[in-house]
Design a protein around this motif. Sequence first.
Motif, PDB file in Angstrom:
ATOM      1  N   UNK A 172     -48.203   3.473  11.623  1.00  0.00           N
ATOM      2  CA  UNK A 172     -48.813   3.894  12.868  1.00  0.00           C
ATOM      3  C   UNK A 172     -49.844   2.841  13.263  1.00  0.00           C
ATOM      4  N   UNK A 173     -50.303   2.919  14.499  1.00  0.00           N
ATOM      5  CA  UNK A 173     -51.376   2.023  14.921  1.00  0.00           C
ATOM      6  C   UNK A 173     -52.290   2.748  15.897  1.00  0.00           C
ATOM      7  N   UNK A 174     -53.518   2.262  15.936  1.00  0.00           N
ATOM      8  CA  UNK A 174     -54.502   2.869  16.830  1.00  0.00           C
ATOM      9  C   UNK A 174     -55.368   1.780  17.444  1.00  0.00           C
ATOM     10  N   UNK A 175     -55.277   1.661  18.745  1.00  0.00           N
ATOM     11  CA  UNK A 175     -56.105   0.722  19.489  1.00  0.00           C
ATOM     12  C   UNK A 175     -57.395   1.429  19.902  1.00  0.00           C
ATOM     13  N   UNK A 176     -58.449   0.670  20.176  1.00  0.00           N
ATOM     14  CA  UNK A 176     -59.732   1.283  20.553  1.00  0.00           C
ATOM     15  C   UNK A 176     -59.573   2.198  21.764  1.00  0.00           C
TER      16      UNK A 176
ATOM     17  N   UNK B  97     -50.686   6.033  17.335  1.00  0.00           N
ATOM     18  CA  UNK B  97     -49.302   6.132  17.771  1.00  0.00           C
ATOM     19  C   UNK B  97     -48.334   5.638  16.703  1.00  0.00           C
ATOM     20  N   UNK B  98     -47.172   6.251  16.731  1.00  0.00           N
ATOM     21  CA  UNK B  98     -46.097   5.912  15.802  1.00  0.00           C
ATOM     22  C   UNK B  98     -45.551   4.528  16.108  1.00  0.00           C
ATOM     23  N   UNK B  99     -45.243   3.776  15.052  1.00  0.00           N
ATOM     24  CA  UNK B  99     -44.638   2.457  15.198  1.00  0.00           C
ATOM     25  C   UNK B  99     -43.223   2.437  14.614  1.00  0.00           C
TER      26      UNK B  99
END
Length: 125
Positions: A37-41, A46-48
């Motif tokens: 997953x990833x999370x931007x500021x 969100x799922x990758x």
Amino acid sequence: QVQLIESGGGSVQAGDSLRLSCAASGRTFSSYTMAWFRQAPGKEREFVARIGGSGRSRYYADSVKGRFTISRDNAKNTVYLQMNNLQPEDMAVYYCAAQSVAVAPGTSRYDYNYWGRGIQVAVSS
């Protein structure tokens, strides 16, 4: 119980590649579906991508399909995320996640019980 530790993040320019690794503790690594997953500021996590316990089943978010590849080495208790043609919109903290293969695999953060601490990926244009 499984503990996850990510590595391989860093700062790159648009178009470059990075490979993230996630090392898992325990002796039953193949019994876990693994995901990134990833999370931007200021944004939701969100799922990758995800990969089944044997490595045969893989699923990607549309935003990374064709650029990112998830893989695993069960002998090394490690899952990888090869990221090619990185773009500024890929910049985020990337998290490794795990869930038992007995549970239907999902794409929500709430589908995964075990998480790494995250690792930063920065992409400049």
